[in-house]
Write a protein that holds these residues in place. Structure first.
Motif, mmCIF file in Angstrom:
data_model
loop_
_atom_site.group_PDB
_atom_site.id
_atom_site.type_symbol
_atom_site.label_atom_id
_atom_site.label_comp_id
_atom_site.label_asym_id
_atom_site.label_seq_id
_atom_site.Cartn_x
_atom_site.Cartn_y
_atom_site.Cartn_z
ATOM 1 N N ASP A 170 -3.394 -3.269 -0.901
ATOM 2 C CA ASP A 170 -2.915 -2.207 -0.036
ATOM 3 C C ASP A 170 -1.389 -2.266 0.033
ATOM 4 O OD1 ASP A 170 -3.539 -1.330 3.462
ATOM 5 O OD2 ASP A 170 -2.491 -0.274 1.867
ATOM 6 N N ALA A 177 0.722 -0.554 1.822
ATOM 7 C CA ALA A 177 1.257 -0.547 3.188
ATOM 8 C C ALA A 177 1.315 -1.972 3.746
ATOM 9 C CB ALA A 177 0.416 0.348 4.090
ATOM 10 N N ALA A 224 4.259 5.076 0.351
ATOM 11 C CA ALA A 224 3.817 4.181 1.429
ATOM 12 C C ALA A 224 4.842 4.165 2.561
ATOM 13 C CB ALA A 224 3.600 2.768 0.888
ATOM 14 N N ARG A 257 4.351 7.257 4.696
ATOM 15 C CA ARG A 257 3.156 7.162 5.554
ATOM 16 C C ARG A 257 3.378 6.176 6.701
ATOM 17 N NH1 ARG A 257 1.126 7.384 0.454
ATOM 18 N NH2 ARG A 257 0.726 5.158 0.338
ATOM 19 N N LEU A 258 4.002 5.052 6.427
ATOM 20 C CA LEU A 258 4.268 4.059 7.474
ATOM 21 C C LEU A 258 5.251 4.603 8.513
ATOM 22 C CD1 LEU A 258 4.491 0.881 5.253
ATOM 23 C CD2 LEU A 258 2.773 1.327 7.018
ATOM 24 N N TRP A 289 5.217 2.784 12.229
ATOM 25 C CA TRP A 289 5.155 1.351 11.959
ATOM 26 C C TRP A 289 6.428 0.810 11.339
ATOM 27 C CZ3 TRP A 289 -0.497 0.840 9.778
ATOM 28 C CH2 TRP A 289 -1.398 1.091 10.820
#
Length: 109
Positions: free
Chosen positions: A13, A15, A52, A55-56, A61
């Protein structure tokens, strides 16, 4: 017997790898790519990394850090640290279950 862990890299993964990389401090993309390869053996393409990162960042995050340089550094947020702690705890449970089952079924660890 030769180790096949490199072949598993593509299933990792991204992320999670990014969060682990940023856990030690802020980094820009190129530095993250090098760090991730060094600690995991997983070689990321820039497009994979930046997808990634996007998206994070949307999840809250990670966040971009202002910089006078051309490269854009990122840092992990408190929400990202919590997500990382949870994911690592899950991975520890998975690893323990796997090791126990291998020991029971195959008689090895």
């Amino acid at each position: 017997m030769a180790r096949r862990t490199r072949e598993l890299g593509r299933f990792t993964d991204v992320a999670l790898l990014v969060l682990i990389s940023l856990a030690e401090g802020q980094k820009h993309g190129y530095r993250m790519i090098n760090d991730i390869e060094a600690f995991s053996g997983t070689s990321l393409e820039p497009g994979t990394l930046y997808g990634a990162l996007m998206r994070l960042e949307e999840r809250g995050w990670i966040e971009a850090v202002e910089s006078a340089e051309r490269r854009k550094p990122y840092r992990i947020t408190e929400g990202g640290r919590e997500a990382l702690r949870e994911q690592l705890a899950t991975l520890r449970r998975i690893e323990q279950a796997g090791a126990e089952r291998v020991r029971i079924v195959w008689g090895t660890a």
